[in-house]
Design a protein around this motif. Structure first.
Motif, PDB file in Angstrom:
ATOM      1  N   TYR A 106       0.890  -1.172   0.000  1.00 24.22           N
ATOM      2  CA  TYR A 106       0.000   0.000   0.000  1.00 24.22           C
ATOM      3  C   TYR A 106       0.922   1.213   0.000  1.00 24.22           C
ATOM      4  O   TYR A 106       1.903   1.232   0.735  1.00 24.22           O
ATOM      5  CB  TYR A 106      -0.808  -0.012   1.304  1.00 24.22           C
TER       6      TYR A 106
ATOM      7  N   ILE B 263      -2.348   0.631  -4.607  1.00 25.92           N
ATOM      8  CA  ILE B 263      -1.914  -0.689  -4.130  1.00 25.92           C
ATOM      9  C   ILE B 263      -1.310  -1.446  -5.308  1.00 25.92           C
ATOM     10  O   ILE B 263      -1.857  -1.407  -6.417  1.00 25.92           O
ATOM     11  CB  ILE B 263      -3.110  -1.473  -3.544  1.00 25.92           C
TER      12      ILE B 263
ATOM     13  N   GLY C 253      -7.469  -0.234  -4.822  1.00 23.39           N
ATOM     14  CA  GLY C 253      -6.279   0.609  -4.912  1.00 23.39           C
ATOM     15  C   GLY C 253      -5.792   0.885  -6.317  1.00 23.39           C
ATOM     16  O   GLY C 253      -4.624   1.206  -6.523  1.00 23.39           O
TER      17      GLY C 253
END
Length: 195
Positions: free
Chosen positions: A114, A124, A175
């Motif tokens: 992350y 991500i 992400g």
């Protein structure tokens, strides 16, 4: 009562940070603080089982008084007698009730991470490789699930899983940052559906 990381907090202005677990026992709701792809804090709803632990990034590894090995994490915890394999920038899985490191993720290529700072905050991806720059900032290259590659400073990278498997549940979108055009198309499609 509202709990942050298992401790009752009555101060309305009590600060919470990345990976903190906020639990409301009265309603049976549990949340984890994460970032969205635009770098803003996001309150992500989680299950009760997941609220028992959090991931912490190792900020320093040292020896305390009387030769006791100690690690310090990103949220200010000090954990004594950690696994000797745990090094700087790794991530430890901390049991909130006991403050013990249960497991850990090495900072190495091929692991899921992350991004917690900089222009790519909230994205991500898989760590591809690390560039060392003595006297300057080490740079890490990351590739997200749709194949976009980006680079960021080493201090902004927070490993969250071994291989492609994340140890915490991820927010919607997993992400992946969309381009402006993709974002617009998605909004238009949603609007068209409402019509």
């Amino acid at each position: 009562a509202i709990k942050v990381d298992g401790k009752v907090r009555t101060d309305m202005c009590f600060p919470t940070g990345f990976m903190d677990v906020v639990s409301i026992d009265k309603t049976g709701e549990y949340f984890r603080m994460l970032f969205d792809v635009k770098g803003r804090f996001l309150i992500h709803r989680i299950k009760k089982e997941e609220s028992a632990y959090k991931l912490c990034n190792v900020k320093s590894v040292r020896t305390a008084a009387k030769g006791v090995p100690v690690i310090t994490t990103h949220d200010g915890r000090t954990i004594r007698y950690p696994d000797p394999m745990i090094k700087l920038h790794d991530t430890v899985k901390v049991d909130i009730a006991t403050n013990k490191a249960v497991d850990f993720i090495k900072f190495e290529p091929g692991n899921l991470a992350y991004i917690t700072g900089g222009q790519n905050c909230g994205r991500i991806g898989i760590i591809t490789h690390k560039e060392k720059h003595p006297g300057s900032f080490d740079i890490v290259h990351v590739k997200d699930s749709v194949g976009h590659s980006f680079a960021t400073r080493l201090t902004n990278v927070f490993p969250i899983g071994k291989g492609k498997q994340a140890w915490v549940s991820l927010p919607r979108g997993k992400g992946v940052r969309l381009s402006i055009a993709e974002e617009r198309d998605r909004k238009m499609a949603a609007k068209a559906k409402e019509m």
